[in-house]
Design a protein around this motif. Structure first.
Motif, PDB file in Angstrom:
ATOM      1  N   ALA A 210      -4.806  -4.245  -3.186  1.00  0.00           N
ATOM      2  CA  ALA A 210      -4.481  -5.531  -2.584  1.00  0.00           C
ATOM      3  C   ALA A 210      -4.471  -5.526  -1.076  1.00  0.00           C
ATOM      4  O   ALA A 210      -4.632  -6.560  -0.457  1.00  0.00           O
ATOM      5  CB  ALA A 210      -3.104  -6.003  -3.082  1.00  0.00           C
ATOM      6  N   ASP A 211      -4.288  -4.366  -0.475  1.00  0.00           N
ATOM      7  CA  ASP A 211      -4.122  -4.333   0.961  1.00  0.00           C
ATOM      8  C   ASP A 211      -5.351  -3.850   1.716  1.00  0.00           C
ATOM      9  O   ASP A 211      -5.308  -3.682   2.919  1.00  0.00           O
ATOM     10  CB  ASP A 211      -2.945  -3.430   1.317  1.00  0.00           C
TER      11      ASP A 211
ATOM     12  N   ALA B  71      -0.149  -2.710   7.048  1.00  0.00           N
ATOM     13  CA  ALA B  71       0.812  -3.453   6.230  1.00  0.00           C
ATOM     14  C   ALA B  71       0.243  -3.660   4.830  1.00  0.00           C
ATOM     15  O   ALA B  71      -0.962  -3.844   4.649  1.00  0.00           O
ATOM     16  CB  ALA B  71       1.123  -4.800   6.883  1.00  0.00           C
ATOM     17  N   ARG B  72       1.111  -3.637   3.831  1.00  0.00           N
ATOM     18  CA  ARG B  72       0.701  -3.778   2.440  1.00  0.00           C
ATOM     19  C   ARG B  72       1.460  -4.923   1.779  1.00  0.00           C
ATOM     20  O   ARG B  72       2.629  -5.150   2.080  1.00  0.00           O
ATOM     21  CB  ARG B  72       0.967  -2.486   1.671  1.00  0.00           C
ATOM     22  N   VAL B  73       0.793  -5.588   0.853  1.00  0.00           N
ATOM     23  CA  VAL B  73       1.423  -6.642   0.056  1.00  0.00           C
ATOM     24  C   VAL B  73       1.324  -6.231  -1.406  1.00  0.00           C
ATOM     25  O   VAL B  73       0.290  -5.727  -1.847  1.00  0.00           O
ATOM     26  CB  VAL B  73       0.735  -8.005   0.267  1.00  0.00           C
ATOM     27  N   ASN B  74       2.377  -6.450  -2.179  1.00  0.00           N
ATOM     28  CA  ASN B  74       2.416  -5.959  -3.554  1.00  0.00           C
ATOM     29  C   ASN B  74       1.688  -6.829  -4.552  1.00  0.00           C
ATOM     30  O   ASN B  74       1.614  -6.486  -5.731  1.00  0.00           O
ATOM     31  CB  ASN B  74       3.877  -5.807  -4.005  1.00  0.00           C
ATOM     32  N   ILE B  75       1.165  -7.955  -4.141  1.00  0.00           N
ATOM     33  CA  ILE B  75       0.494  -8.869  -5.065  1.00  0.00           C
ATOM     34  C   ILE B  75      -0.961  -9.018  -4.647  1.00  0.00           C
ATOM     35  O   ILE B  75      -1.264  -9.228  -3.465  1.00  0.00           O
ATOM     36  CB  ILE B  75       1.192 -10.251  -5.080  1.00  0.00           C
TER      37      ILE B  75
ATOM     38  N   MET C 212       8.838 -12.231  -9.687  1.00  0.00           N
ATOM     39  CA  MET C 212       8.184 -11.320  -8.744  1.00  0.00           C
ATOM     40  C   MET C 212       8.467 -11.681  -7.293  1.00  0.00           C
ATOM     41  O   MET C 212       8.121 -12.769  -6.834  1.00  0.00           O
ATOM     42  CB  MET C 212       6.676 -11.328  -8.965  1.00  0.00           C
ATOM     43  N   PRO C 213       9.083 -10.766  -6.529  1.00  0.00           N
ATOM     44  CA  PRO C 213       9.236 -11.010  -5.091  1.00  0.00           C
ATOM     45  C   PRO C 213       7.937 -10.681  -4.378  1.00  0.00           C
ATOM     46  O   PRO C 213       7.097  -9.945  -4.899  1.00  0.00           O
ATOM     47  CB  PRO C 213      10.335 -10.022  -4.682  1.00  0.00           C
ATOM     48  N   ILE C 214       7.757 -11.248  -3.199  1.00  0.00           N
ATOM     49  CA  ILE C 214       6.660 -10.841  -2.325  1.00  0.00           C
ATOM     50  C   ILE C 214       7.201  -9.685  -1.500  1.00  0.00           C
ATOM     51  O   ILE C 214       8.176  -9.843  -0.772  1.00  0.00           O
ATOM     52  CB  ILE C 214       6.214 -11.979  -1.405  1.00  0.00           C
ATOM     53  N   SER C 215       6.595  -8.515  -1.627  1.00  0.00           N
ATOM     54  CA  SER C 215       7.099  -7.331  -0.946  1.00  0.00           C
ATOM     55  C   SER C 215       6.057  -6.828   0.043  1.00  0.00           C
ATOM     56  O   SER C 215       4.926  -6.530  -0.339  1.00  0.00           O
ATOM     57  CB  SER C 215       7.436  -6.242  -1.965  1.00  0.00           C
ATOM     58  N   VAL C 216       6.441  -6.758   1.304  1.00  0.00           N
ATOM     59  CA  VAL C 216       5.556  -6.265   2.360  1.00  0.00           C
ATOM     60  C   VAL C 216       6.107  -4.932   2.845  1.00  0.00           C
ATOM     61  O   VAL C 216       7.290  -4.825   3.177  1.00  0.00           O
ATOM     62  CB  VAL C 216       5.482  -7.256   3.539  1.00  0.00           C
TER      63      VAL C 216
END
Length: 348
Positions: free
Chosen positions: A62-63, A104-108, A118-122
């Motif tokens: 995703a990232d 930076a990474r995003v979990n979705i 589901m939270p948005i996790s960075v």
């Protein structure tokens, strides 16, 4: 209606819409797609998986759009001016903190459908100093088509340093069907959709799991952690699932109690809590708790049926047990009250 960062407040009259978004930093919550797979009820190493992950392939990548990618368990502050989260103000952001968004990474994943919890996790390659976190939050934007109220909160992840993770969660679970757009800095954007609602509640005292999905309810017999190895209490969010996971008790401090493949494994925490098929459940599900901390389902098709309907972001709540799962042990964001969640934002 949209939800946006507190970086700018809508002004004017007429039909001009306000864009909302909340920012916050919470105590501790789960990372994204790079959680280490571990043995039942522990944080051991070397756990292996077999077959494709329940997360779409794009999720693990995703990232890459921002030169990055990773994944593995409640509050207010979307900038609505309700007293718990300050409304956005029309302040021009200063220069971005040096290299804050590099890697930076995003979990979705872009285009993914996730469950209502589901939270948005960075996550970041390096810790963001406290003095720079407010500026980072101003450059984190969330837009929805339902005017969702939510907030960012800094989370101390189980496997990361303080300042390496910030999560966004709504005040209550996402509304099914919500379309969400996330912007992380200038170069990383994700679009995703909230799917149908599935909330499974495990009662360790009654040895049952009640699954509420699409307005229907089903009751499933389970077996959970035996005395001294109790399953975590509290709300956990499915991070991923695997057709088979090899679990080794030596990696979690339980000697040579088990070392085998377990099927239909739904991943709940970074410390190794799963909901999976367990032959012992054929005898003990609905009657007695005998596992090493995971939630066991019978191998007569019960485990597979549950596995087949689960997606990342679905909610599993455990009641009647002892210690509550830490916020940073998986996606544990919902174990904080809204007020405590909002208090974790650098923009509070």
């Amino acid at each position: 209606m949209t939800t946006r960062s507190r970086a700018a407040r809508s002004r004017g009259t007429g039909t001009r819409r306000r864009r909302r978004l909340g920012h916050v930093i919470a105590a501790t919550a789960a990372c994204a797609v790079a959680f280490a797979l571990t043995g039942c009820a522990g944080s051991g190493e070397g756990v292996r998986v077999e077959g494709p992950s329940g997360i779409p392939r794009a999720h693990s990548q995703a990232d890459q759009g921002a030169d990055a990618g990773d994944g593995d368990g409640t509050g207010d502050g979307d900038g609505t001016g309700d007293g718990t989260g300050a409304e956005a103000v029309n302040v021009k952001p200063g220069p971005p903190p040096p290299k804050a968004f590099e890697g930076a990474r995003v979990n979705i994943a872009d285009g993914q459908t996730v469950g209502v919890g589901m939270p948005i996790s960075v996550t970041f390659d390096r810790p963001v100093p406290e003095a720079e976190r407010a500026e980072v939050e101003r450059r984190l934007k969330v837009e929805t088509d339902t005017g969702t109220e939510g907030s960012w909160s800094w989370v101390k992840d189980r496997n990361l340093a303080d300042g390496q993770r910030v999560d966004f969660r709504p005040r209550t679970y996402w509304k099914p069907g919500t379309k969400v757009t996330v912007e992380v800095g200038a170069d990383l954007t994700r679009h995703f959709t909230i799917g149908r609602s599935l909330i499974a509640t495990v009662d360790v005292q009654q040895h049952t799991m009640t699954v509420e999905k699409d307005g229907s309810t089903q009751r499933i017999p389970v077996t959970t952690g035996a005395p001294g190895m109790e399953t975590w209490n509290g709300t956990m969010v499915v991070s991923d699932k695997q057709p088979k996971v090899f679990m080794d008790s030596r990696s979690v401090g339980y000697g040579d109690s088990y070392a085998d493949w377990y099927s239909y494994a739904v991943h709940l925490t970074a410390s190794g809590t799963y909901l999976h098929e367990n032959p012992k459940a054929n005898t003990y599900a609905g009657r007695q708790n005998v596992t090493h901390g995971c939630v066991g389902l019978a191998d007569d098709g019960t485990a597979k049926r549950f596995y087949d309907q689960v997606i990342p972001g679905d909610v599993v709540k455990v009641t009647g047990s002892k210690e509550t799962v830490a916020v940073g042990n998986g996606y544990g964001d919902w174990n904080l009250s809204w007020e405590r969640w909002v208090a974790g934002s650098a923009l509070r």
